[in-house]
Enzyme design. Structure first.
Site, PDB file in Angstrom:
ATOM      1  N   HIS A 114       0.841  -1.199   0.000  1.00 34.74           N
ATOM      2  CA  HIS A 114       0.000   0.000   0.000  1.00 34.74           C
ATOM      3  C   HIS A 114       0.879   1.253   0.000  1.00 34.74           C
ATOM      4  O   HIS A 114       2.027   1.228   0.450  1.00 34.74           O
ATOM      5  CB  HIS A 114      -0.938  -0.020   1.209  1.00 34.74           C
ATOM      6  CG  HIS A 114      -2.026  -1.044   1.071  1.00 34.74           C
ATOM      7  ND1 HIS A 114      -3.282  -0.889   1.600  1.00 34.74           N
ATOM      8  CD2 HIS A 114      -2.034  -2.244   0.431  1.00 34.74           C
ATOM      9  CE1 HIS A 114      -4.021  -1.939   1.305  1.00 34.74           C
ATOM     10  NE2 HIS A 114      -3.281  -2.784   0.596  1.00 34.74           N
ATOM     11  N   GLU A 116       0.823   3.898   1.739  1.00 38.62           N
ATOM     12  CA  GLU A 116       1.261   4.354   3.071  1.00 38.62           C
ATOM     13  C   GLU A 116       2.496   3.567   3.501  1.00 38.62           C
ATOM     14  O   GLU A 116       3.458   4.125   4.023  1.00 38.62           O
ATOM     15  CB  GLU A 116       0.128   4.138   4.097  1.00 38.62           C
ATOM     16  CG  GLU A 116      -1.115   4.996   3.885  1.00 38.62           C
ATOM     17  CD  GLU A 116      -2.082   4.476   2.819  1.00 38.62           C
ATOM     18  OE1 GLU A 116      -1.687   3.596   2.018  1.00 38.62           O
ATOM     19  OE2 GLU A 116      -3.215   4.961   2.776  1.00 38.62           O
ATOM     20  N   CYS A 141      -6.736   2.551   4.417  1.00 35.79           N
ATOM     21  CA  CYS A 141      -7.513   1.370   4.803  1.00 35.79           C
ATOM     22  C   CYS A 141      -7.127   0.939   6.221  1.00 35.79           C
ATOM     23  O   CYS A 141      -6.157   1.448   6.801  1.00 35.79           O
ATOM     24  CB  CYS A 141      -7.256   0.238   3.818  1.00 35.79           C
ATOM     25  SG  CYS A 141      -5.656  -0.555   4.051  1.00 35.79           S
ATOM     26  N   CYS A 144      -3.509  -0.202   6.710  1.00 34.57           N
ATOM     27  CA  CYS A 144      -2.541   0.906   6.766  1.00 34.57           C
ATOM     28  C   CYS A 144      -2.639   1.668   8.083  1.00 34.57           C
ATOM     29  O   CYS A 144      -1.625   2.123   8.615  1.00 34.57           O
ATOM     30  CB  CYS A 144      -2.753   1.868   5.607  1.00 34.57           C
ATOM     31  SG  CYS A 144      -2.192   1.158   4.061  1.00 34.57           S
TER      32      CYS A 144
HETATM   33  N1  THU Z   1      -4.547   1.074  -1.381  1.00 34.29           N
HETATM   34  C1  THU Z   1      -3.541   1.797  -0.791  1.00 34.29           C
HETATM   35  O1  THU Z   1      -2.437   1.938  -1.352  1.00 34.29           O
HETATM   36  N2  THU Z   1      -3.769   2.344   0.425  1.00 34.29           N
HETATM   37  C2  THU Z   1      -4.951   2.203   1.098  1.00 34.29           C
HETATM   38  O2  THU Z   1      -4.968   2.318   2.292  1.00 34.29           O
HETATM   39  C3  THU Z   1      -6.122   1.839   0.317  1.00 34.29           C
HETATM   40  C4  THU Z   1      -5.824   0.844  -0.756  1.00 34.29           C
HETATM   41  C5  THU Z   1      -4.261   0.431  -2.683  1.00 34.29           C
HETATM   42  C6  THU Z   1      -4.120  -1.086  -2.573  1.00 34.29           C
HETATM   43  C7  THU Z   1      -4.497  -1.507  -3.980  1.00 34.29           C
HETATM   44  O3  THU Z   1      -3.353  -1.376  -4.791  1.00 34.29           O
HETATM   45  C8  THU Z   1      -5.516  -0.469  -4.424  1.00 34.29           C
HETATM   46  O4  THU Z   1      -5.332   0.665  -3.559  1.00 34.29           O
HETATM   47  C9  THU Z   1      -6.952  -0.959  -4.324  1.00 34.29           C
HETATM   48  O5  THU Z   1      -7.248  -1.415  -3.073  1.00 34.29           O
HETATM   49 ZN    ZN Z   2      -3.949   0.448   3.007  1.00 36.08          ZN
END
Ligand code: THU
Ligand code: ZN
Length: 314
Positions: A114, A116, A141, A144
């Site tokens: 992710h 973060e 999310c 994270c």
């Molecule tokens: N994603 C993040 O990078 N951070 C979050 O906290 C929300 C989700 C990314 C993971 C995945 O690559 C895409 O967003 C869809 O979930």
């Molecule tokens: Zn996340």
């Protein structure tokens, strides 16, 4: 299959670079010149560069970080979701660290990094001692929020979310986003992620002249694994000769943590901002597999790139 993957990675890196160039070119020329250093510096701006940008735009640090979110999101590799998340972390040093989500085609979704995590791992690997602020272009999310709760700055970090869909920017504490949380203190740990602890490991003398092994060893020494006490570090040698490292970043809540290979993958993607095609040609893991081992998992993930993992248990 490996040739196909290599080609795909090359196209991905080319696309990332093109989007990055396009995003930084949208700013006035004097800002673009500074922003180009994000690629040269593998995903960061120094405090001094950030101040120069603040005076060009006449913005506070937080507002500058929000303005630069599209540049962070340009680093995203999201061929599965096509959802491009960008994050910028500000260190106590004033340096700014960029991060974005990294997805891996043909792998389980579980291995996704992710944005973060990417920005935080970026800061930690560059020696930042503590984070003061995290600016995100989408709400983080739960996984994270937990990863942030594992930091040595969990109690004080300011989190700014640009709620893209609502068109508003809001500031939160981690307690606002993750009340009644579980964290390192619940396991009686005093060290959190980014605390300056080190493992006391000894590298066998036969490796004294091997830079790749020494880099993996240093990554293991500086990794964060207070529960399993199974330190691990990975070093990847790229075609250009450049070496990128990855330290194990384990979590008190176990699952949101990043393996040493995952951390190295973050640093590889950041290195690719500067050099389009830079395949992994060699990989080493140094590990003390006391209670857990990440060798088998890393070995299978690297096979996807046609790379064999050298393993050194210490
Ligand atoms: N994603 C993040 O990078 N951070 C979050 O906290 C929300 C989700 C990314 C993971 C995945 O690559 C895409 O967003 C869809 O979930
Ligand atoms: Zn996340």
């Amino acid at each position: 299959m490996v040739i196909f993957r290599t080609l795909l990675l090359w196209l991905q890196a080319m696309q990332t670079q093109a989007v990055f160039q396009e995003r930084i070119s949208a700013f006035p020329a004097e800002a673009t010149a500074i922003l180009a250093d994000i690629a040269r510096q593998e995903g960061m701006l120094t405090a001094e560069q950030a101040s120069q940008l603040k005076s060009i735009f006449n913005l506070s640090t937080a507002d500058l970080m929000v303005k630069l979110l599209p540049v962070a999101a340009a680093i995203s590799v999201a061929p599965i979701s096509e959802f491009y998340v960008g994050v910028i972390a500000e260190g106590i040093s004033g340096d700014l660290y960029f991060g974005a989500n990294i997805e891996f085609l043909h792998q389980p979704l579980k291995v996704t990094l992710h944005a973060e995590q990417c920005a935080i791992l970026n800061a930690w690997h560059k020696g930042e001692a503590k984070l003061v602020r995290l600016v995100v272009n989408e709400a983080p999310c739960g996984h994270c929020r937990q990863f942030i709760n594992e930091l040595n700055s969990a109690d004080s970090i300011e989190i700014i979310i640009q709620h893209a869909s609502e068109g508003v920017v809001r500031q939160y504490s981690l307690d606002d986003l993750l009340p009644k949380s579980f964290g390192p203190a619940d396991l009686g740990l005093t060290d959190a992620l980014m605390s300056p602890e080190q493992f006391d490991l000894t590298l066998p003398e036969e490796f004294a002249g091997d830079d790749l092994v020494k880099t993996a060893f240093e990554a293991a020494v500086n990794c964060h694994a207070p529960v399993c006490k199974s330190p691990a570090g990975v070093a990847l040698k790229l075609k250009s000769g450049k070496i990128v490292a990855g330290r194990y970043a384990s979590n008190a809540a176990f699952n949101p943590g990043a393996t040493a290979l995952e951390a190295a993958m973050v640093n590889w993607r950041l290195a690719l901002l500067e050099t389009q095609q830079d395949d992994i040609v060699e990989a080493v893991m140094v590990e003390q597999p006391t209670k857990v081992s990440q060798y088998a998992l890393a070995e299978s993930q690297l096979k996807d790139y046609g790379v064999e993992l050298r393993y050194i248990a210490v």
